[in-house]
Write an enzyme that holds these catalytic residues in place. Structure first.
Site, PDB file in Angstrom:
ATOM      1  N   CYS A   1       0.898  -1.191   0.153  1.00  0.00           N
ATOM      2  CA  CYS A   1       0.015  -0.052  -0.009  1.00  0.00           C
ATOM      3  C   CYS A   1       0.910   1.189  -0.036  1.00  0.00           C
ATOM      4  O   CYS A   1       1.546   1.639  -1.266  1.00  0.00           O
ATOM      5  CB  CYS A   1      -1.061  -0.031   1.263  1.00  0.00           C
ATOM      6  SG  CYS A   1      -2.515   1.105   0.818  1.00  0.00           S
TER       7      CYS A   1
ATOM      8  N   HIS B   1      -3.730  -5.267   0.703  1.00  0.00           N
ATOM      9  CA  HIS B   1      -3.172  -5.507   1.880  1.00  0.00           C
ATOM     10  C   HIS B   1      -3.231  -7.048   2.314  1.00  0.00           C
ATOM     11  O   HIS B   1      -4.148  -7.578   2.782  1.00  0.00           O
ATOM     12  CB  HIS B   1      -4.192  -4.895   3.185  1.00  0.00           C
ATOM     13  CG  HIS B   1      -3.871  -3.420   3.229  1.00  0.00           C
ATOM     14  ND1 HIS B   1      -2.912  -2.838   4.167  1.00  0.00           N
ATOM     15  CD2 HIS B   1      -4.321  -2.465   2.540  1.00  0.00           C
ATOM     16  CE1 HIS B   1      -3.114  -1.642   4.011  1.00  0.00           C
ATOM     17  NE2 HIS B   1      -3.951  -1.316   2.862  1.00  0.00           N
TER      18      HIS B   1
ATOM     19  N   GLU C   1      -1.334  -8.531   4.267  1.00  0.00           N
ATOM     20  CA  GLU C   1      -1.014  -8.880   5.375  1.00  0.00           C
ATOM     21  C   GLU C   1      -2.350  -9.374   6.286  1.00  0.00           C
ATOM     22  O   GLU C   1      -2.213  -9.965   7.432  1.00  0.00           O
ATOM     23  CB  GLU C   1      -0.154  -7.749   6.241  1.00  0.00           C
ATOM     24  CG  GLU C   1      -1.167  -6.551   6.737  1.00  0.00           C
ATOM     25  CD  GLU C   1      -1.754  -5.602   5.671  1.00  0.00           C
ATOM     26  OE1 GLU C   1      -2.573  -4.948   6.008  1.00  0.00           O
ATOM     27  OE2 GLU C   1      -1.298  -5.853   4.412  1.00  0.00           O
TER      28      GLU C   1
END
Length: 261
Positions: free
Chosen positions: A124, A232, A234
């Protein structure tokens, strides 16, 4: 570019170490340096690396010493935007938080890491940092452009809803990333208001959203692993096989770098 991973393929006496730069946050009159656990978790659990968290509030003077201790760099997302004066624009989103100290740390960090051949994984804001560091710029209000999706999260929604998959990303046909993930198109979450406009030197897009906005980049001229993604991965990485593969590939690249030292 390393495309395979095996936790046991590189036999190290220690786990590889990865640098993560922290961000500024003010709470009740006190200045904090912070890093969200969700970013650290897959680095530890899937990349198999040990994080070093670097405060950005003391300037970039110690970057080379930090990098001398690590085997990779992981540039995370954040709630702040990059200072647009760094890419020659006036600030069109004054209501958004900025973190100039992180900008002043991460941009020279990127240059130094590339020079040293350190693997780099960016998420990001981190992907945008790479582009700006290499001379590119950003759309500050991607959502205001004709034909573009609104990639921002709904602030009134639950966190689960904000991080749900909402649009597809199509990878360049037969690219190393498509081969790594085993698919040329995947669904991703989307929580960004800005996006790459002009590409920085050596930055190559490798994935696009449905509206043709750039969602994944790498540096084909760099010898090391480089990957930036706008979504994202993660978020609940353990439940997403694509996220696991990306973090594993980054971890493998860090182990190769560590073995070469």
């Amino acid at each position: 570019m390393l495309k395979k991973n095996s936790q046991n393929a590189i036999n190290l006496k220690r786990k590889p170490v990865v640098l993560m730069s922290m961000g500024a946050q003010e709470r009740k009159g006190h200045d904090y340096q912070v890093m969200t656990v969700k970013y650290i978790k897959p680095l530890v659990e899937h990349a198999g690396c040990v994080p070093i968290l670097a405060p950005t509030c003391f300037g970039p003077e110690d970057i080379e010493q930090y990098l001398s201790m690590v085997d990779g760099v992981y540039l995370t997302g954040a709630g702040s935007n990059i200072d647009p004066t760094l890419y020659g624009q006036a600030n069109l989103t004054p209501e958004k938080q900025q973190d100039i100290l992180r900008d002043q740390f991460d941009i020279p960090l990127i240059h130094a890491a590339l020079k040293m051949g350190l693997p780099i994984f960016a998420v990001c804001r981190g992907m945008q940092e790479i582009n700006v560091a290499l001379g590119g710029d950003l759309h500050q209000k991607l959502y205001s452009l004709p034909g573009m999706l609104d990639h921002r999260e709904n602030g009134d929604a639950s966190v689960e809803e904000q991080y749900a998959d909402v649009h597809s990303v199509r990878f360049t046909a037969n690219s190393w990333l498509a081969k790594l993930l085993g698919q040329e198109e995947i669904m991703v979450n989307s929580l960004h208001g800005q996006g790459i406009k002009t590409l920085g030197k050596g930055v190559q897009p490798i994935g696009y959203a449905e509206d043709a906005s750039i969602e994944a980049i790498y540096l084909p001229e760099a010898s090391q692993f480089t990957l930036g993604v706008q979504w994202h991965p993660e978020w609940k990485a353990a439940q997403n096989p694509h996220s696991i593969k990306m973090f594993e590939a980054f971890g493998y690249a860090c182990r190769v770098y560590a073995e070469s030292e």
